[in-house]
Scaffold this motif. Sequence first.
Motif, PDB file in Angstrom:
ATOM      1  N   PHE A 137       0.873  -0.996   0.084  1.00  0.00           N
ATOM      2  CA  PHE A 137      -0.045  -0.126  -0.080  1.00  0.00           C
ATOM      3  C   PHE A 137       0.749   1.175   0.015  1.00  0.00           C
ATOM      4  O   PHE A 137       0.734   2.164  -0.628  1.00  0.00           O
ATOM      5  N   LEU A 138       2.194   1.374   1.068  1.00  0.00           N
ATOM      6  CA  LEU A 138       2.747   2.405   0.924  1.00  0.00           C
ATOM      7  C   LEU A 138       3.451   2.705  -0.442  1.00  0.00           C
ATOM      8  O   LEU A 138       3.682   3.754  -0.787  1.00  0.00           O
ATOM      9  N   LEU A 139       4.028   1.581  -0.942  1.00  0.00           N
ATOM     10  CA  LEU A 139       4.560   1.624  -2.109  1.00  0.00           C
ATOM     11  C   LEU A 139       3.923   2.042  -3.430  1.00  0.00           C
ATOM     12  O   LEU A 139       4.240   3.012  -4.074  1.00  0.00           O
ATOM     13  N   SER A 140       2.584   1.679  -3.173  1.00  0.00           N
ATOM     14  CA  SER A 140       1.646   2.110  -4.223  1.00  0.00           C
ATOM     15  C   SER A 140       1.295   3.691  -4.350  1.00  0.00           C
ATOM     16  O   SER A 140       1.265   4.402  -5.136  1.00  0.00           O
ATOM     17  N   PHE A 141       1.108   4.006  -2.997  1.00  0.00           N
ATOM     18  CA  PHE A 141       0.746   5.458  -2.630  1.00  0.00           C
ATOM     19  C   PHE A 141       2.039   6.504  -3.134  1.00  0.00           C
ATOM     20  O   PHE A 141       1.828   7.365  -3.501  1.00  0.00           O
ATOM     21  N   SER A 142       3.295   5.701  -2.662  1.00  0.00           N
ATOM     22  CA  SER A 142       4.501   6.801  -3.020  1.00  0.00           C
ATOM     23  C   SER A 142       4.687   6.889  -4.775  1.00  0.00           C
ATOM     24  O   SER A 142       4.733   7.893  -5.090  1.00  0.00           O
ATOM     25  N   ILE A 143       4.143   5.916  -5.502  1.00  0.00           N
ATOM     26  CA  ILE A 143       4.331   5.992  -6.903  1.00  0.00           C
ATOM     27  C   ILE A 143       3.176   6.876  -7.362  1.00  0.00           C
ATOM     28  O   ILE A 143       3.418   7.824  -8.251  1.00  0.00           O
ATOM     29  N   SER A 144       2.234   6.702  -7.013  1.00  0.00           N
ATOM     30  CA  SER A 144       0.836   7.511  -7.079  1.00  0.00           C
ATOM     31  C   SER A 144       1.161   8.930  -7.057  1.00  0.00           C
ATOM     32  O   SER A 144       0.944  10.052  -7.809  1.00  0.00           O
ATOM     33  N   ALA A 145       1.763   9.411  -5.786  1.00  0.00           N
ATOM     34  CA  ALA A 145       2.297  10.730  -5.507  1.00  0.00           C
ATOM     35  C   ALA A 145       3.113  11.251  -6.262  1.00  0.00           C
ATOM     36  O   ALA A 145       3.230  12.646  -6.122  1.00  0.00           O
ATOM     37  N   GLN A 146       3.954  10.606  -7.143  1.00  0.00           N
ATOM     38  CA  GLN A 146       5.054  11.357  -7.910  1.00  0.00           C
ATOM     39  C   GLN A 146       4.119  11.750  -9.061  1.00  0.00           C
ATOM     40  O   GLN A 146       3.340  11.051  -9.595  1.00  0.00           O
ATOM     41  N   GLN A 147       4.887  12.691  -9.777  1.00  0.00           N
ATOM     42  CA  GLN A 147       4.065  13.682 -10.996  1.00  0.00           C
ATOM     43  C   GLN A 147       4.921  13.377 -11.930  1.00  0.00           C
ATOM     44  O   GLN A 147       6.038  13.769 -12.040  1.00  0.00           O
ATOM     45  N   ARG A 148       4.301  12.731 -13.283  1.00  0.00           N
ATOM     46  CA  ARG A 148       4.816  12.567 -14.346  1.00  0.00           C
ATOM     47  C   ARG A 148       5.576  14.026 -14.911  1.00  0.00           C
ATOM     48  O   ARG A 148       4.954  14.964 -14.537  1.00  0.00           O
ATOM     49  N   PHE A 149       6.539  14.044 -15.514  1.00  0.00           N
ATOM     50  CA  PHE A 149       7.369  15.192 -15.900  1.00  0.00           C
ATOM     51  C   PHE A 149       7.954  15.977 -14.980  1.00  0.00           C
ATOM     52  O   PHE A 149       8.614  17.070 -15.247  1.00  0.00           O
ATOM     53  N   ILE A 150       7.672  15.650 -13.703  1.00  0.00           N
ATOM     54  CA  ILE A 150       8.246  16.608 -12.628  1.00  0.00           C
ATOM     55  C   ILE A 150       9.179  15.956 -11.833  1.00  0.00           C
ATOM     56  O   ILE A 150      10.341  16.186 -11.644  1.00  0.00           O
TER      57      ILE A 150
END
Length: 299
Positions: free
Chosen positions: A10-23
């Motif tokens: 869950f934490l890994l999934s949250f970390s990836i989703s929190a990252q912003q593409r192109f940033i």
Amino acid sequence: MKNPIFILLFLLSFSISAQQRFIDESFQLKETETKTYATKNGEALKLDIYQPENDTMQQRPLIVFMHGGGFAGGTRTNPGEINFAESAAKKGYVAVQISYRLTRKGQSFGCDYEASGKMETFKMAAEDFMDAVNFMVKNKEEFNINPAKIIVGGSSAGAEAVLNAVYNEKLMLEDFSKYQNFDFAGVFSLAGAIVDARYITEENAIPGVFFHGTEDNLVPYASAPHHWCDRDQPGYIMLDGSKTITEKLKKLNTSYLLYSFEGGKHEHSGMPFEHLPKVFQFFNSVFLNGESKQIEVWK
């Protein structure tokens, strides 16, 4: 008690989703590919393609960058350029570093080289640059490129070639029709200049990011002779630098980000790693998402 493996996932999934593409640097890198985009006078002109690994996006923005070196030296494998391309690819871009004809190799590009020769040098480099972009667009399906989201950039001589191709295309390119299957979303210039800012119109006023030292001794920050040549010298040719270009963009209500370095010379043609987070934010908001911003930063 919750399953610790579930919590970790869950934490890994949250970390990836929190990252912003192109940033954010959200991807690993695929192996760099080298292609020949043109052969001219027996010389194979090559480019290196940097891509994100395991990226499922089908229409990715493209960055094409052209190194500096006074049209006499430099290489697409400069450490600074490589680091920039790798960082862009990790953010989700397809990033390309190109080589081009070094027509002044072993020769002067200073005040003793006639202005007409300088114009021809600009034209040949601008043509090589456009041919490299054209090659990538022709292979857009292989590299999952969006031809409407192309960011182009260069350093010093490379910036001169790119800026002239973008803003002075009628002066630089004899047959512009073969380059009309793509659109430039923005330009990224490190200590660059163009022949004539009067040729910037509503039609070609592309948003830009510009870095320049106010006392650049080779490429003028505003409007001045190339290499500060005297009027009676063969190499006397006026150029319009970052300040003059952005003044024209401002009048045309076009977005730009100008970093001016008070007293700085030509060292600001180097990759500005300290400021790249702000640069990529501008790329994303303005070049990719069409926001309107006119920003001037003094250092």
